[in-house]
Design an enzyme around this catalytic site. Sequence first.
Site, PDB file in Angstrom:
ATOM      1  CB  THR A   1      45.340 -28.688 -30.837  1.00  0.00           C
ATOM      2  OG1 THR A   1      45.749 -27.991 -32.018  1.00  0.00           O
ATOM      3  CG2 THR A   1      45.884 -27.977 -29.619  1.00  0.00           C
TER       4      THR A   1
ATOM      5  N   GLY B   1      39.315 -30.166 -36.622  1.00  0.00           N
ATOM      6  CA  GLY B   1      39.409 -28.773 -36.179  1.00  0.00           C
ATOM      7  C   GLY B   1      38.631 -28.523 -34.909  1.00  0.00           C
TER       8      GLY B   1
ATOM      9  CB  SER C   1      46.427 -25.121 -38.981  1.00  0.00           C
ATOM     10  OG  SER C   1      47.353 -25.018 -40.051  1.00  0.00           O
TER      11      SER C   1
ATOM     12  CG  ASN D   1      51.725 -26.191 -36.932  1.00  0.00           C
ATOM     13  OD1 ASN D   1      52.504 -26.500 -37.832  1.00  0.00           O
ATOM     14  ND2 ASN D   1      50.419 -26.137 -37.120  1.00  0.00           N
ATOM     15  CB  SER D   2      55.684 -22.404 -38.427  1.00  0.00           C
ATOM     16  OG  SER D   2      56.195 -22.254 -39.765  1.00  0.00           O
ATOM     17  CG  MET D   3      54.859 -28.644 -37.136  1.00  0.00           C
ATOM     18  SD  MET D   3      55.734 -28.420 -35.585  1.00  0.00           S
ATOM     19  CE  MET D   3      56.515 -30.005 -35.455  1.00  0.00           C
TER      20      MET D   3
ATOM     21  CB  CYS E   1      51.448 -27.709 -45.632  1.00  0.00           C
ATOM     22  SG  CYS E   1      52.699 -27.165 -44.430  1.00  0.00           S
TER      23      CYS E   1
ATOM     24  CE  LYS F   1      54.435 -33.327 -40.850  1.00  0.00           C
ATOM     25  NZ  LYS F   1      53.657 -32.136 -40.399  1.00  0.00           N
ATOM     26  CB  SER F   2      52.063 -34.516 -45.140  1.00  0.00           C
ATOM     27  OG  SER F   2      50.723 -34.203 -44.828  1.00  0.00           O
TER      28      SER F   2
HETATM   29  O1  LIG Z   1      49.508 -29.337 -43.403  1.00  0.00           O
HETATM   30  C1  LIG Z   1      50.081 -28.918 -42.389  1.00  0.00           C
HETATM   31  N1  LIG Z   1      49.396 -28.162 -41.504  1.00  0.00           N
HETATM   32  C2  LIG Z   1      49.968 -27.616 -40.426  1.00  0.00           C
HETATM   33  O2  LIG Z   1      49.309 -26.883 -39.670  1.00  0.00           O
HETATM   34  N2  LIG Z   1      51.294 -27.867 -40.164  1.00  0.00           N
HETATM   35  C3  LIG Z   1      51.973 -28.873 -40.881  1.00  0.00           C
HETATM   36  C4  LIG Z   1      53.439 -28.560 -41.048  1.00  0.00           C
HETATM   37  O3  LIG Z   1      53.851 -27.384 -40.904  1.00  0.00           O
HETATM   38  O4  LIG Z   1      54.141 -29.517 -41.379  1.00  0.00           O
HETATM   39  N3  LIG Z   1      51.392 -29.195 -42.133  1.00  0.00           N
END
Ligand SMILES: O=C1NC(=O)NC(C(=O)O)N1
Length: 312
Positions: A273, A250, A195, A69-71, A131, A45-46
């Site tokens: 996904t 993608g 995304s 997503n909007s993590m 992001c 994860k980043s």
């Molecule tokens: O780079 C990102 N892309 C995404 O689609 N979601 C995540 C995030 O929201 O952490 N980060």
Amino acid sequence: MISTATTLAGSNFDNCMMNASGVYCMDSDELLAVENSKAATFVTKSGTLQPRKGNPEPRYFETEFGSINSMGLPNNGVDYYLDFVSQDQINHPGKTYFLSITGFNLAEDLELLQKVTDSDFAGVVELNLSCPNVPGKPQTGYDFETVDAILKAVFDVYHKPLGVKLPPYFDIIHFDQMAEILNKYPLSYVNSINSIGNGLYINDDTETVVIKPKQGFGGIGGEYVKPTALANVHAFYQRLNKDIQIIGTGGIQTGKDIFEHILCGASMVQVGTALMVEGPVIFERLTAELEAIMAEKGYSSIEDFRGKLNYL
Ligand SMILES: O=C1NC(=O)NC(C(=O)O)N1
């Protein structure tokens, strides 16, 4: 003998597929699950300088054709991922892992890279420039001058394998302009796409959005984005110096999707996904499906068809 092996960023991988950053890579359990699957490697994860809780939930929703997503970059902090990978390297000597990082400005990007330099990490850095989900923060990848400035500063100080995760572009001139910038730097690879930012998905029964952050606006992934992903992979394949490789991300759900990404020029693919939906066992199905397509077409390695998309 059919092989889906690949070479990327100077390392050999016995398979051409891995997770996409953000999916199955938040903590050691998830990373070990990908490690122990048929995937060639994993990306974390980043990681940001400090751990982040991310956006309020619900912040992820699966739809009929993909996900939104909007993590908000929840993560355990770059030190956590550096510690994990540095230990994992000891347990798996010779294996190459990917560490995704993202700062909120150039100073943070450089501080993150200094931490990487000071650590035992011996893998590949993926600098996330795309992001779409941090409220008030732009997708850096759409600010061409800033990308140029970041890459100049980064490659002034960091001289190990590094790639960038880019947002999707939708204009041929933007492919031209971004490729001109990227070609100035010793990038190991470009990863397209992140995304498609700030889509909206609606629950018609309740007449409501399905995620809480940003009034429901979030990054779109899955089947919806494959045509855009393939176009970005191929546009950069057409334009980049051949020593800048491409990771295709993608819309990958089947071996056919992987075949298409490779036909467009990808040397590695990342699954997001569909991995979230199916779990790491997906890599067994994807490998079998890709190998079957290669056998049917008489290809023994991905280099037999990589980038060889025909035009009419
Ligand atoms: O780079 C990102 N892309 C995404 O689609 N979601 C995540 C995030 O929201 O952490 N980060």
